[in-house]
Design a protein around this motif. Structure first.
Motif, PDB file in Angstrom:
ATOM      1  N   LYS A   1     -44.205  26.141   9.480  1.00  0.00           N
ATOM      2  CA  LYS A   1     -43.951  24.754   9.882  1.00  0.00           C
ATOM      3  C   LYS A   1     -43.583  24.681  11.361  1.00  0.00           C
ATOM      4  O   LYS A   1     -44.047  23.787  12.076  1.00  0.00           O
ATOM      5  CB  LYS A   1     -42.841  24.146   9.029  1.00  0.00           C
ATOM      6  N   GLN A   2     -42.755  25.602  11.828  1.00  0.00           N
ATOM      7  CA  GLN A   2     -42.379  25.614  13.244  1.00  0.00           C
ATOM      8  C   GLN A   2     -43.599  25.806  14.131  1.00  0.00           C
ATOM      9  O   GLN A   2     -43.732  25.141  15.166  1.00  0.00           O
ATOM     10  CB  GLN A   2     -41.343  26.703  13.511  1.00  0.00           C
ATOM     11  N   GLU A   3     -44.494  26.688  13.737  1.00  0.00           N
ATOM     12  CA  GLU A   3     -45.725  26.906  14.503  1.00  0.00           C
ATOM     13  C   GLU A   3     -46.588  25.643  14.521  1.00  0.00           C
ATOM     14  O   GLU A   3     -47.131  25.262  15.556  1.00  0.00           O
ATOM     15  CB  GLU A   3     -46.525  28.074  13.928  1.00  0.00           C
ATOM     16  N   LEU A   4     -46.712  25.000  13.368  1.00  0.00           N
ATOM     17  CA  LEU A   4     -47.500  23.780  13.267  1.00  0.00           C
ATOM     18  C   LEU A   4     -46.912  22.685  14.162  1.00  0.00           C
ATOM     19  O   LEU A   4     -47.639  22.025  14.917  1.00  0.00           O
ATOM     20  CB  LEU A   4     -47.553  23.306  11.816  1.00  0.00           C
ATOM     21  N   LEU A   5     -45.597  22.500  14.100  1.00  0.00           N
ATOM     22  CA  LEU A   5     -44.949  21.484  14.926  1.00  0.00           C
ATOM     23  C   LEU A   5     -45.086  21.795  16.413  1.00  0.00           C
ATOM     24  O   LEU A   5     -45.260  20.894  17.234  1.00  0.00           O
ATOM     25  CB  LEU A   5     -43.478  21.341  14.550  1.00  0.00           C
ATOM     26  N   LYS A   6     -45.020  23.071  16.753  1.00  0.00           N
ATOM     27  CA  LYS A   6     -45.186  23.472  18.150  1.00  0.00           C
ATOM     28  C   LYS A   6     -46.577  23.085  18.646  1.00  0.00           C
ATOM     29  O   LYS A   6     -46.731  22.547  19.745  1.00  0.00           O
ATOM     30  CB  LYS A   6     -44.981  24.984  18.286  1.00  0.00           C
ATOM     31  N   ARG A   7     -47.603  23.316  17.820  1.00  0.00           N
ATOM     32  CA  ARG A   7     -48.970  22.941  18.203  1.00  0.00           C
ATOM     33  C   ARG A   7     -49.134  21.427  18.280  1.00  0.00           C
ATOM     34  O   ARG A   7     -49.750  20.905  19.203  1.00  0.00           O
ATOM     35  CB  ARG A   7     -49.989  23.520  17.218  1.00  0.00           C
ATOM     36  N   ILE A   8     -48.564  20.723  17.303  1.00  0.00           N
ATOM     37  CA  ILE A   8     -48.703  19.268  17.259  1.00  0.00           C
ATOM     38  C   ILE A   8     -48.006  18.617  18.448  1.00  0.00           C
ATOM     39  O   ILE A   8     -48.517  17.673  19.046  1.00  0.00           O
ATOM     40  CB  ILE A   8     -48.128  18.706  15.932  1.00  0.00           C
ATOM     41  N   ASN A   9     -46.825  19.120  18.795  1.00  0.00           N
ATOM     42  CA  ASN A   9     -46.017  18.506  19.841  1.00  0.00           C
ATOM     43  C   ASN A   9     -46.217  19.115  21.224  1.00  0.00           C
ATOM     44  O   ASN A   9     -45.475  18.783  22.147  1.00  0.00           O
ATOM     45  CB  ASN A   9     -44.537  18.583  19.461  1.00  0.00           C
ATOM     46  N   ALA A  10     -47.222  19.950  21.373  1.00  0.00           N
ATOM     47  CA  ALA A  10     -47.432  20.630  22.651  1.00  0.00           C
ATOM     48  C   ALA A  10     -47.597  19.642  23.798  1.00  0.00           C
ATOM     49  O   ALA A  10     -47.088  19.865  24.891  1.00  0.00           O
ATOM     50  CB  ALA A  10     -48.648  21.544  22.563  1.00  0.00           C
ATOM     51  N   ASP A  11     -48.271  18.548  23.572  1.00  0.00           N
ATOM     52  CA  ASP A  11     -48.493  17.576  24.633  1.00  0.00           C
ATOM     53  C   ASP A  11     -47.745  16.265  24.384  1.00  0.00           C
ATOM     54  O   ASP A  11     -48.135  15.208  24.879  1.00  0.00           O
ATOM     55  CB  ASP A  11     -49.986  17.311  24.801  1.00  0.00           C
ATOM     56  N   ALA A  12     -46.658  16.334  23.646  1.00  0.00           N
ATOM     57  CA  ALA A  12     -45.922  15.123  23.268  1.00  0.00           C
ATOM     58  C   ALA A  12     -45.375  14.379  24.484  1.00  0.00           C
ATOM     59  O   ALA A  12     -45.429  13.142  24.526  1.00  0.00           O
ATOM     60  CB  ALA A  12     -44.793  15.469  22.310  1.00  0.00           C
ATOM     61  N   GLU A  13     -44.865  15.104  25.457  1.00  0.00           N
ATOM     62  CA  GLU A  13     -44.297  14.437  26.626  1.00  0.00           C
ATOM     63  C   GLU A  13     -45.376  13.686  27.407  1.00  0.00           C
ATOM     64  O   GLU A  13     -45.177  12.534  27.807  1.00  0.00           O
ATOM     65  CB  GLU A  13     -43.611  15.467  27.528  1.00  0.00           C
ATOM     66  N   GLU A  14     -46.510  14.320  27.589  1.00  0.00           N
ATOM     67  CA  GLU A  14     -47.619  13.668  28.291  1.00  0.00           C
ATOM     68  C   GLU A  14     -48.132  12.467  27.494  1.00  0.00           C
ATOM     69  O   GLU A  14     -48.408  11.406  28.060  1.00  0.00           O
ATOM     70  CB  GLU A  14     -48.751  14.677  28.529  1.00  0.00           C
ATOM     71  N   LYS A  15     -48.211  12.627  26.194  1.00  0.00           N
ATOM     72  CA  LYS A  15     -48.652  11.530  25.318  1.00  0.00           C
ATOM     73  C   LYS A  15     -47.672  10.350  25.417  1.00  0.00           C
ATOM     74  O   LYS A  15     -48.094   9.196  25.508  1.00  0.00           O
ATOM     75  CB  LYS A  15     -48.726  12.042  23.876  1.00  0.00           C
ATOM     76  N   ARG A  16     -46.382  10.635  25.431  1.00  0.00           N
ATOM     77  CA  ARG A  16     -45.363   9.591  25.549  1.00  0.00           C
ATOM     78  C   ARG A  16     -45.501   8.843  26.869  1.00  0.00           C
ATOM     79  O   ARG A  16     -45.386   7.622  26.924  1.00  0.00           O
ATOM     80  CB  ARG A  16     -43.972  10.222  25.413  1.00  0.00           C
ATOM     81  N   LYS A  17     -45.763   9.582  27.953  1.00  0.00           N
ATOM     82  CA  LYS A  17     -45.942   8.948  29.258  1.00  0.00           C
ATOM     83  C   LYS A  17     -47.142   8.008  29.246  1.00  0.00           C
ATOM     84  O   LYS A  17     -47.068   6.896  29.786  1.00  0.00           O
ATOM     85  CB  LYS A  17     -46.107  10.005  30.351  1.00  0.00           C
ATOM     86  N   ARG A  18     -48.234   8.445  28.638  1.00  0.00           N
ATOM     87  CA  ARG A  18     -49.431   7.592  28.555  1.00  0.00           C
ATOM     88  C   ARG A  18     -49.144   6.338  27.730  1.00  0.00           C
ATOM     89  O   ARG A  18     -49.566   5.237  28.095  1.00  0.00           O
ATOM     90  CB  ARG A  18     -50.597   8.365  27.943  1.00  0.00           C
ATOM     91  N   GLU A  19     -48.416   6.506  26.609  1.00  0.00           N
ATOM     92  CA  GLU A  19     -48.081   5.354  25.765  1.00  0.00           C
ATOM     93  C   GLU A  19     -47.158   4.386  26.500  1.00  0.00           C
ATOM     94  O   GLU A  19     -47.337   3.169  26.420  1.00  0.00           O
ATOM     95  CB  GLU A  19     -47.432   5.824  24.467  1.00  0.00           C
TER      96      GLU A  19
END
Length: 107
Positions: free
Chosen positions: A44-62
């Protein structure tokens, strides 16, 4: 059953233990169960790491899209920090709840 490619060995070992161990000795497979749970947690930690890898950039775009849609130049957080009504209510909540905003936000 959903697939767990990283943990297949632990799953099979636990299934085998359950199939071959007497139900009277219900604790006999505990170590295998604990190993499987640890593996699921790592998976699960690995999956979340992959999913959230670009979360900060995605948040900035949103945030940028929201500001553009609303015709504003400031982020929502900046807007809140400049909103006198919001700041007063948060200050009042802090006084009532012993210095914690969280208690009013989630209670």
């Amino acid at each position: 059953e959903r697939p767990h490619p990283m943990c297949q060995d632990q799953i099979e070992a636990l299934k085998e233990c359950h199939a071959t161990t007497s139900k009277v000795r219900f604790w006999a497979c505990n170590e295998l169960k604990f190993a499987m749970d640890r593996c699921f947690k790592m998976e699960k930690q690995e999956l979340l790491k992959r999913i959230n890898a670009d979360a900060e950039e995605k948040r900035k775009r949103e945030d940028e899209a929201l500001r553009e849609a609303m015709g504003r130049k400031e982020t929502f957080e900046e807007f809140l920090m400049n909103d006198k009504t919001y700041l007063k209510e948060m200050e009042d909540a802090k006084k009532v709840n012993g210095g914690s905003y969280r208690k009013t936000a989630f209670s």
